[in-house]
Design a protein around this motif. Sequence first.
Motif, PDB file in Angstrom:
ATOM      1  N   VAL A   1      11.640  32.490  32.829  1.00 32.41           N
ATOM      2  CA  VAL A   1      10.896  32.432  31.593  1.00 32.41           C
ATOM      3  C   VAL A   1      11.618  33.396  30.564  1.00 32.41           C
ATOM      4  O   VAL A   1      11.659  33.002  29.309  1.00 32.41           O
ATOM      5  N   LEU A   2      12.137  34.581  30.799  1.00 32.25           N
ATOM      6  CA  LEU A   2      12.808  35.408  29.986  1.00 32.25           C
ATOM      7  C   LEU A   2      13.898  34.648  29.557  1.00 32.25           C
ATOM      8  O   LEU A   2      14.509  34.873  28.417  1.00 32.25           O
ATOM      9  N   CYS A   3      14.694  34.256  30.316  1.00 23.42           N
ATOM     10  CA  CYS A   3      16.059  33.468  30.116  1.00 23.42           C
ATOM     11  C   CYS A   3      15.640  32.438  28.941  1.00 23.42           C
ATOM     12  O   CYS A   3      16.567  32.159  27.783  1.00 23.42           O
ATOM     13  N   ALA A   4      14.628  31.633  29.155  1.00 24.23           N
ATOM     14  CA  ALA A   4      14.059  30.767  28.217  1.00 24.23           C
ATOM     15  C   ALA A   4      13.755  31.370  26.554  1.00 24.23           C
ATOM     16  O   ALA A   4      14.290  30.762  25.830  1.00 24.23           O
ATOM     17  N   ALA A   5      13.277  32.494  26.772  1.00 20.50           N
ATOM     18  CA  ALA A   5      13.061  33.215  25.558  1.00 20.50           C
ATOM     19  C   ALA A   5      14.174  33.580  24.959  1.00 20.50           C
ATOM     20  O   ALA A   5      14.310  33.486  23.603  1.00 20.50           O
ATOM     21  N   VAL A   6      15.193  34.255  25.677  1.00 22.37           N
ATOM     22  CA  VAL A   6      16.412  34.432  25.003  1.00 22.37           C
ATOM     23  C   VAL A   6      17.242  33.213  24.662  1.00 22.37           C
ATOM     24  O   VAL A   6      18.049  33.453  23.416  1.00 22.37           O
ATOM     25  N   GLY A   7      17.182  32.248  25.168  1.00 21.70           N
ATOM     26  CA  GLY A   7      17.939  30.948  25.007  1.00 21.70           C
ATOM     27  C   GLY A   7      17.160  30.646  23.519  1.00 21.70           C
ATOM     28  O   GLY A   7      18.129  29.931  22.648  1.00 21.70           O
ATOM     29  N   TRP A   8      15.945  30.584  23.205  1.00 25.90           N
ATOM     30  CA  TRP A   8      15.243  30.168  22.155  1.00 25.90           C
ATOM     31  C   TRP A   8      15.954  31.143  20.932  1.00 25.90           C
ATOM     32  O   TRP A   8      16.185  30.421  19.856  1.00 25.90           O
ATOM     33  N   VAL A   9      16.211  32.309  21.054  1.00 26.42           N
ATOM     34  CA  VAL A   9      16.747  33.299  20.030  1.00 26.42           C
ATOM     35  C   VAL A   9      18.107  32.815  19.730  1.00 26.42           C
ATOM     36  O   VAL A   9      18.189  32.662  18.787  1.00 26.42           O
ATOM     37  N   ILE A  10      18.956  32.440  20.760  1.00 25.47           N
ATOM     38  CA  ILE A  10      20.155  32.018  20.589  1.00 25.47           C
ATOM     39  C   ILE A  10      20.366  30.599  19.714  1.00 25.47           C
ATOM     40  O   ILE A  10      21.002  30.518  18.632  1.00 25.47           O
TER      41      ILE A  10
ATOM     42  N   THR B   1      23.321  35.463  16.312  1.00 23.38           N
ATOM     43  CA  THR B   1      23.644  34.821  17.287  1.00 23.38           C
ATOM     44  C   THR B   1      24.424  35.762  18.324  1.00 23.38           C
ATOM     45  O   THR B   1      24.110  35.548  19.715  1.00 23.38           O
ATOM     46  N   ARG B   2      24.853  36.803  17.834  1.00 28.34           N
ATOM     47  CA  ARG B   2      25.868  37.703  18.686  1.00 28.34           C
ATOM     48  C   ARG B   2      24.669  38.608  19.401  1.00 28.34           C
ATOM     49  O   ARG B   2      24.994  39.099  20.861  1.00 28.34           O
ATOM     50  N   LEU B   3      23.681  39.211  18.818  1.00 25.12           N
ATOM     51  CA  LEU B   3      22.562  39.720  19.263  1.00 25.12           C
ATOM     52  C   LEU B   3      21.942  38.880  20.387  1.00 25.12           C
ATOM     53  O   LEU B   3      21.771  39.380  21.537  1.00 25.12           O
ATOM     54  N   GLY B   4      21.727  37.517  20.357  1.00 23.00           N
ATOM     55  CA  GLY B   4      21.044  36.590  21.378  1.00 23.00           C
ATOM     56  C   GLY B   4      22.104  36.638  22.477  1.00 23.00           C
ATOM     57  O   GLY B   4      21.349  36.777  23.554  1.00 23.00           O
ATOM     58  N   TRP B   5      23.245  36.385  22.251  1.00 24.19           N
ATOM     59  CA  TRP B   5      24.124  36.402  23.357  1.00 24.19           C
ATOM     60  C   TRP B   5      24.185  37.811  24.072  1.00 24.19           C
ATOM     61  O   TRP B   5      24.366  37.546  25.481  1.00 24.19           O
ATOM     62  N   THR B   6      24.237  38.956  23.620  1.00 20.16           N
ATOM     63  CA  THR B   6      24.029  40.172  24.065  1.00 20.16           C
ATOM     64  C   THR B   6      22.946  40.227  25.045  1.00 20.16           C
ATOM     65  O   THR B   6      22.974  40.858  26.369  1.00 20.16           O
ATOM     66  N   GLN B   7      21.841  39.639  24.411  1.00 19.42           N
ATOM     67  CA  GLN B   7      20.602  39.855  25.362  1.00 19.42           C
ATOM     68  C   GLN B   7      20.930  38.902  26.530  1.00 19.42           C
ATOM     69  O   GLN B   7      20.513  39.491  27.739  1.00 19.42           O
ATOM     70  N   PHE B   8      21.521  37.679  26.476  1.00 21.86           N
ATOM     71  CA  PHE B   8      21.713  36.852  27.977  1.00 21.86           C
ATOM     72  C   PHE B   8      22.783  37.752  28.735  1.00 21.86           C
ATOM     73  O   PHE B   8      22.299  37.624  30.011  1.00 21.86           O
ATOM     74  N   VAL B   9      23.676  38.331  27.998  1.00 21.17           N
ATOM     75  CA  VAL B   9      24.669  39.062  29.367  1.00 21.17           C
ATOM     76  C   VAL B   9      23.880  40.090  29.793  1.00 21.17           C
ATOM     77  O   VAL B   9      24.138  40.118  31.106  1.00 21.17           O
ATOM     78  N   ILE B  10      22.927  40.964  29.227  1.00 19.10           N
ATOM     79  CA  ILE B  10      22.057  41.908  29.692  1.00 19.10           C
ATOM     80  C   ILE B  10      21.256  41.477  30.897  1.00 19.10           C
ATOM     81  O   ILE B  10      21.154  42.025  31.983  1.00 19.10           O
ATOM     82  N   VAL B  11      20.558  40.234  30.584  1.00 18.94           N
ATOM     83  CA  VAL B  11      19.736  39.573  31.814  1.00 18.94           C
ATOM     84  C   VAL B  11      20.379  38.987  32.964  1.00 18.94           C
ATOM     85  O   VAL B  11      20.054  39.456  34.051  1.00 18.94           O
ATOM     86  N   MET B  12      21.745  38.610  32.660  1.00 20.68           N
ATOM     87  CA  MET B  12      22.237  38.090  33.715  1.00 20.68           C
ATOM     88  C   MET B  12      22.838  39.294  34.773  1.00 20.68           C
ATOM     89  O   MET B  12      23.005  39.511  35.795  1.00 20.68           O
ATOM     90  N   ALA B  13      23.426  40.322  33.888  1.00 19.24           N
ATOM     91  CA  ALA B  13      23.745  41.581  34.598  1.00 19.24           C
ATOM     92  C   ALA B  13      22.517  42.247  35.281  1.00 19.24           C
ATOM     93  O   ALA B  13      22.846  42.668  36.593  1.00 19.24           O
TER      94      ALA B  13
ATOM     95  N   THR C   1      16.217  47.313  24.118  1.00 17.90           N
ATOM     96  CA  THR C   1      16.851  47.958  22.884  1.00 17.90           C
ATOM     97  C   THR C   1      17.373  46.670  22.025  1.00 17.90           C
ATOM     98  O   THR C   1      17.044  46.693  20.633  1.00 17.90           O
ATOM     99  N   VAL C   2      18.021  45.852  22.650  1.00 16.98           N
ATOM    100  CA  VAL C   2      18.725  44.781  21.948  1.00 16.98           C
ATOM    101  C   VAL C   2      17.686  43.820  21.398  1.00 16.98           C
ATOM    102  O   VAL C   2      17.769  43.243  20.192  1.00 16.98           O
ATOM    103  N   THR C   3      16.546  43.564  22.132  1.00 18.99           N
ATOM    104  CA  THR C   3      15.599  42.655  21.547  1.00 18.99           C
ATOM    105  C   THR C   3      14.844  43.333  20.427  1.00 18.99           C
ATOM    106  O   THR C   3      14.321  42.430  19.374  1.00 18.99           O
ATOM    107  N   THR C   4      14.597  44.548  20.517  1.00 18.13           N
ATOM    108  CA  THR C   4      14.071  45.297  19.475  1.00 18.13           C
ATOM    109  C   THR C   4      14.858  45.125  17.937  1.00 18.13           C
ATOM    110  O   THR C   4      14.319  45.031  16.879  1.00 18.13           O
ATOM    111  N   VAL C   5      16.212  45.496  18.245  1.00 18.45           N
ATOM    112  CA  VAL C   5      17.006  45.304  17.114  1.00 18.45           C
ATOM    113  C   VAL C   5      17.148  43.835  16.488  1.00 18.45           C
ATOM    114  O   VAL C   5      17.270  43.757  15.360  1.00 18.45           O
ATOM    115  N   THR C   6      16.979  42.909  17.264  1.00 23.68           N
ATOM    116  CA  THR C   6      17.221  41.566  16.785  1.00 23.68           C
ATOM    117  C   THR C   6      15.812  41.327  16.096  1.00 23.68           C
ATOM    118  O   THR C   6      16.091  40.492  15.073  1.00 23.68           O
TER     119      THR C   6
END
Length: 322
Positions: free
Chosen positions: A85-94, A108-120, A150-155
């Motif tokens: 569900v978190l990945c879906a929310a991040v995907g929606w941002v991207i 877009t860059r902030l969205g992909w940063t979120q995705f990288v952090i989720v995967m890590a 942090t990244v989602t707040t900045v986004t």
Amino acid sequence: MVAVLNPFAYLATRWTPSPRTVRRAALAALLMSVAIVVTGGAVRLTGSGLGCDTWPKCTDDSLIATPAQGFHGAIEFGNRMLTYVLCAAVGWVILAARSAKPWRTVLTRLGWTQFVIVMANAVLGGITVMTGLNPYSVAGHFLLATALITVTTVTWQRTAEGDAAPRPRVPGPVRKLSWAMLASTFVLIAAGTVVTGSGPHAGDSSEIERMPFDWETTAHLHAIAAWLVCALAVAMWLVLRVVDAPADTRARARDLLIVLLAQGGIGYVQFFTELPEVLVGAHMLGSCLVWIAALRLALGLRERPAGRADVPAQDDPRLAAV
């Protein structure tokens, strides 16, 4: 020559989300990044950390929880499913950021940063399970979750701003004070992971390795850090009034003080009542809210007026080609 569109560019030619939609997507990712922390805490507080004893499967023979794993397996597997569900929310941002017109590549860059952090963090979560809930891995898991917040707040903040260069809203010394407060808040959160790693609620009913520190001593040091953050937050609130900062910035300083006082109250009550699970969970939620409030205050000390976006609208054919 016919331009070839990648899937994101193709979607951008057929869907144009409104700024409100982009902002809602950013808020959804922020809310989910907090929710995953709270549900992760529920896994630990119910002793379900090894409910699924391997990763990425739940058992050696099953991808999902089995009846034999009972309540703990269901809790741990449910938390893993919430990651999707978190990945879906991040995907929606991207997707929303990429399809908006004009296209703001910073979002877009902030969205992909979120995705990288989720995967890590998903990988680190697997390592945590395979190492038997090693407390250092658990602490790293929480700190990576804080990085995601942090990244989602900045986004979320950036969706309400333009792309012009930031302009200060308060004098330089006030901004430096905010950075000191933000750094102290991060130290406070990091110290909280040490308290967790050396104390009870290891995450499973079996014998789990703990950090080799005296729990009460680390809790007292954590409290000292909390008082320092409170002092800096009070100083920020007073200074912002003295320099006649904008009303919304002063409101953010007030909100931070309220959240800190509530979090401190929960912290002391849980310490003197032998850490009841409900209060520990509320304290984890409070940790997220404190960090968000501190970030929003620091971000509110500058502004980016709405203006020309950093990339022209998608109807430029040069932007559609891969």
